[in-house]
Scaffold this motif. Structure first.
Motif, mmCIF file in Angstrom:
data_model
loop_
_atom_site.group_PDB
_atom_site.id
_atom_site.type_symbol
_atom_site.label_atom_id
_atom_site.label_comp_id
_atom_site.label_asym_id
_atom_site.label_seq_id
_atom_site.Cartn_x
_atom_site.Cartn_y
_atom_site.Cartn_z
ATOM 1 N N ALA A 1 -23.977 36.621 -66.238
ATOM 2 C CA ALA A 1 -22.649 36.626 -66.842
ATOM 3 C C ALA A 1 -22.516 35.539 -67.886
ATOM 4 N N GLU A 2 -23.033 34.318 -67.559
ATOM 5 C CA GLU A 2 -22.784 33.221 -68.500
ATOM 6 C C GLU A 2 -23.924 32.220 -68.619
ATOM 7 N N HIS A 3 -24.847 32.130 -67.692
ATOM 8 C CA HIS A 3 -25.869 31.069 -67.763
ATOM 9 C C HIS A 3 -27.085 31.457 -68.593
ATOM 10 N N GLY A 4 -27.251 32.730 -68.918
ATOM 11 C CA GLY A 4 -28.369 33.156 -69.746
ATOM 12 C C GLY A 4 -29.572 33.609 -68.933
ATOM 13 N N LEU B 1 -11.562 19.524 -57.527
ATOM 14 C CA LEU B 1 -12.095 20.353 -56.430
ATOM 15 C C LEU B 1 -12.912 21.504 -57.015
ATOM 16 N N ARG B 2 -12.325 22.237 -57.928
ATOM 17 C CA ARG B 2 -13.024 23.406 -58.495
ATOM 18 C C ARG B 2 -14.320 23.021 -59.199
ATOM 19 N N GLU B 3 -14.253 21.992 -60.038
ATOM 20 C CA GLU B 3 -15.423 21.670 -60.858
ATOM 21 C C GLU B 3 -16.534 21.001 -60.062
ATOM 22 N N LEU C 1 -18.660 35.989 -61.283
ATOM 23 C CA LEU C 1 -18.774 35.297 -59.994
ATOM 24 C C LEU C 1 -20.079 34.533 -59.893
ATOM 25 N N HIS C 2 -20.029 33.352 -59.292
ATOM 26 C CA HIS C 2 -21.257 32.676 -58.877
ATOM 27 C C HIS C 2 -21.473 33.075 -57.420
ATOM 28 N N PHE C 3 -22.290 34.116 -57.262
ATOM 29 C CA PHE C 3 -22.493 34.677 -55.922
ATOM 30 C C PHE C 3 -23.676 33.929 -55.303
ATOM 31 N N GLY D 1 -15.805 31.515 -58.627
ATOM 32 C CA GLY D 1 -15.964 31.533 -60.080
ATOM 33 C C GLY D 1 -14.801 32.117 -60.832
ATOM 34 N N HIS D 2 -15.167 32.667 -61.998
ATOM 35 C CA HIS D 2 -14.192 32.963 -63.029
ATOM 36 C C HIS D 2 -13.669 34.389 -62.836
ATOM 37 N N ALA D 3 -12.875 34.580 -61.785
ATOM 38 C CA ALA D 3 -12.466 35.935 -61.399
ATOM 39 C C ALA D 3 -11.657 36.623 -62.494
HETATM 40 ZN ZN ZN Z 1 -19.410 29.252 -64.133
#
Ligand code: ZN
Ligand code: FAD
Ligand code: 2HG
Length: 474
Positions: free
Chosen positions: A431-434, A335-337, A392-394, A385-387
């Motif tokens: 945060a993480e995607h660059g 579900l999450r992924e 967050l993926h807003f 996302g990764h709280a």
């Molecule tokens: Zn992510």
């Protein structure tokens, strides 16, 4: 093309350097390398070059340096910001690392392994497991993305709350610099204070400072116990207190702490075959939390249950499901992924990959949601996302497929408002995607001016001719 055009000339020269089967020039065979994962960018290229080893990468770079040809490194091509896609000039080459795919060495006693850049992340995880060790980097794209791409983007993912971002998982790096010289930094040491930390500079540089050809990675004891809970919050305001409580009970055994809104459950149930709602009733927000341990006899379920009972008494948690077996655990994770895929199937989305200090998450969500309601009332907020990392993926989705153009036209206004708010919260706009090509202007706008001057100086020093991933990051 006549025999004297740059393309045919370059392709012939590159074939000399990497072998005939290592150079693609046909429109059809190059097409998958020229389109980014989100279909935001379609570039052109003189050739796609697929070397098999570090020496071949070195020869290609030396040639491109001499002839001032832009080189766009590409791993699994899962970048969310167009980082691995060439521009539209048709003068650059794509350097695809997929054929550097050997696990060079697994040293179980040293808790480390050396993987070449083109190894698929899932293969690295497997190689660790085969030696009864654990490599913790995990993300939805792990069946496609490559470890070189993970290093180049300093990828985050699902286990950062315990193990850190990719940079914290790397002991050493081998890389080819712009002029073709090979930097052999493949040490497997935990301690090494010999001057500037070049590996940390290369990690997260998105192919603009060097081509990563191999990495020495940290391993951990194999994980033998899990307790995985799908937890319904009464209000997102309680997410920080819940994390604290789980930490008080579980200590550093918390390896994942992911936040999901109700709409993420609805979208995945609707679009992803086999996904079902883990709980009977609907709730506004959920947390998927996992405790893990190296010893099979650790009482993780008791720790989780103890924390959840307290959280219910305090009115923070309305309901929770604890995975009773591996099948249920896998279902929670599926579900999450699948949220990004479900979002894609639902319609176009505007993505903001942001981080704020963990304690500020609820305040940020309330204020940012109000901005969406005001600026894009027909958008559906899919904020997840990764709280546990404050990340967050807003995202804002268009669900019913109508008015898509008008929706996309609003993107700059919404992006500015969200990124201004992130800045007010002392957060990050990536945060993480660059940065890639998508957020170059955002970086120039929001980064520290002093930091930008230093970044440009570093770029100039390592890539004076500007051939490495031109038009990305800076
Ligand atoms: Zn992510
Ligand atoms: P690519 O997309 O090929 O390249 C990414 C960047 O690195 C480009 O700038 C490219 O030029 C450069 N690059 C690639 N290889 C090299 C190399 N060997 N040397 C130098 N530069 C190189 N990211 C997260 O951080 N966390 C997540 O949870 C997460 N989940 C995702 C889920 C899905 C379904 C998808 C599609 C993407 C997700 N991502 C996530 C984004 C993405 O950053 C990661 O998938 C991954 O780190 C990129 O690896 P890649 O091999 O696909 O790199
Ligand atoms: C995730 O955490 C990925 O699932 C993708 O980083 C996020 O699609 C997104 O915005």
């Amino acid at each position: 093309l006549s025999a004297s055009t740059p393309s045919t000339f370059t392709a012939a020269a590159l074939r000399e350097l990497v072998g005939a089967d290592g150079v693609l020039v046909g429109a059809e065979e190059m097409a998958p390398f020229l389109l980014d994962h989100r279909h935001l960018y379609r570039g052109r290229a003189q050739a796609v070059v697929r070397p098999r080893d570090v020496e071949a990468v070195s020869r290609v770079l030396r040639y491109c340096h001499e002839h001032r040809i832009g080189v766009v490194p590409q791993g699994g091509n899962t970048s969310y910001c167009g980082g691995a896609t060439p521009d539209e000039s048709g003068r650059q080459i794509v350097l695809a690392l997929a054929r550097l795919d050997r696990i060079r060495n697994v040293d179980a006693d040293n808790f480390s392994l050396v993987a070449e850049a083109g190894c698929i992340l899932a293969r690295v995880q497997e190689a660790a497991a085969e030696a009864d060790r654990f490599f913790p980097l995990s993300l939805g794209a792990e069946g496609t993305c490559q470890i070189g791409g993970n290093l180049a983007t300093n990828a985050g993912g699902l286990n950062v709350v315990r193990y850190g971002m990719t940079r914290e998982l790397v002991l050493g790096v081998e890389a080819v610099l712009a002029d073709g010289s090979i930097y052999d930094g493949l040490k497997s040491l935990r301690k090494d204070n010999t001057g500037y930390d070049l590996k940390s500079l290369l990690i997260g540089s998105e192919g603009t400072l060097g081509i990563i050809t191999a990495a020495s990675l940290k391993l951990w004891p194999q994980v033998r116990a899990h307790a995985t809970a799908f937890i319904a919050l009464t209000d997102v305001a309680h997410v920080v207190a819940l994390l604290e409580l789980l930490r008080a009970h579980g200590g550093d055994r918390i390896s994942s702490f992911e936040l999901l809104p109700r709409v993420a459950v609805e979208l995945t149930v609707r679009h992803i075959p086999g996904v079902t709602d883990p709980l009977d009733a609907a709730h506004p927000w959920y947390v998927l939390c996992e405790l893990t341990a190296a010893r099979a006899d650790e009482p993780l379920a008791d720790l989780m249950q103890g924390a959840l009972e307290k959280a219910m008494e305090r009115g923070w948690v309305a309901d929770a499901a604890l995975a009773a077996n591996e099948r249920q655990r896998a279902a929670f994770w599926r579900l999450r992924e699948s949220v990004p895929e479900a979002q894609r199937m639902a319609g176009p989305s505007l993505k903001h990959d942001i981080a704020v200090p963990v304690a500020s998450l609820p305040g940020f969500i309330v204020e940012a949601a109000a901005l969406v309601a005001q600026l894009l009332p027909d958008g559906v907020l899919v904020c997840y996302g990764h709280a546990g990392d404050g990340s967050l993926h807003f995202n804002v989705n268009r669900i019913d497929g109508t008015g898509v153009t008008a929706f996309q036209e609003r993107e700059p206004v919404l992006r500015r408002a969200i990124h201004d708010l992130v800045t007010r919260f002392h957060g990050s706009i990536s945060a993480e995607h660059g940065i890639g090509q998508l957020k170059r202007e955002e970086l120039a706008r929001y980064a520290s001016p002093v930091g930008l001057v230093a970044m440009r100086a570093i770029k100039q020093a390592l890539d004076p001719r500007g051939i490495l991933n031109p038009g990305k990051v800076l």
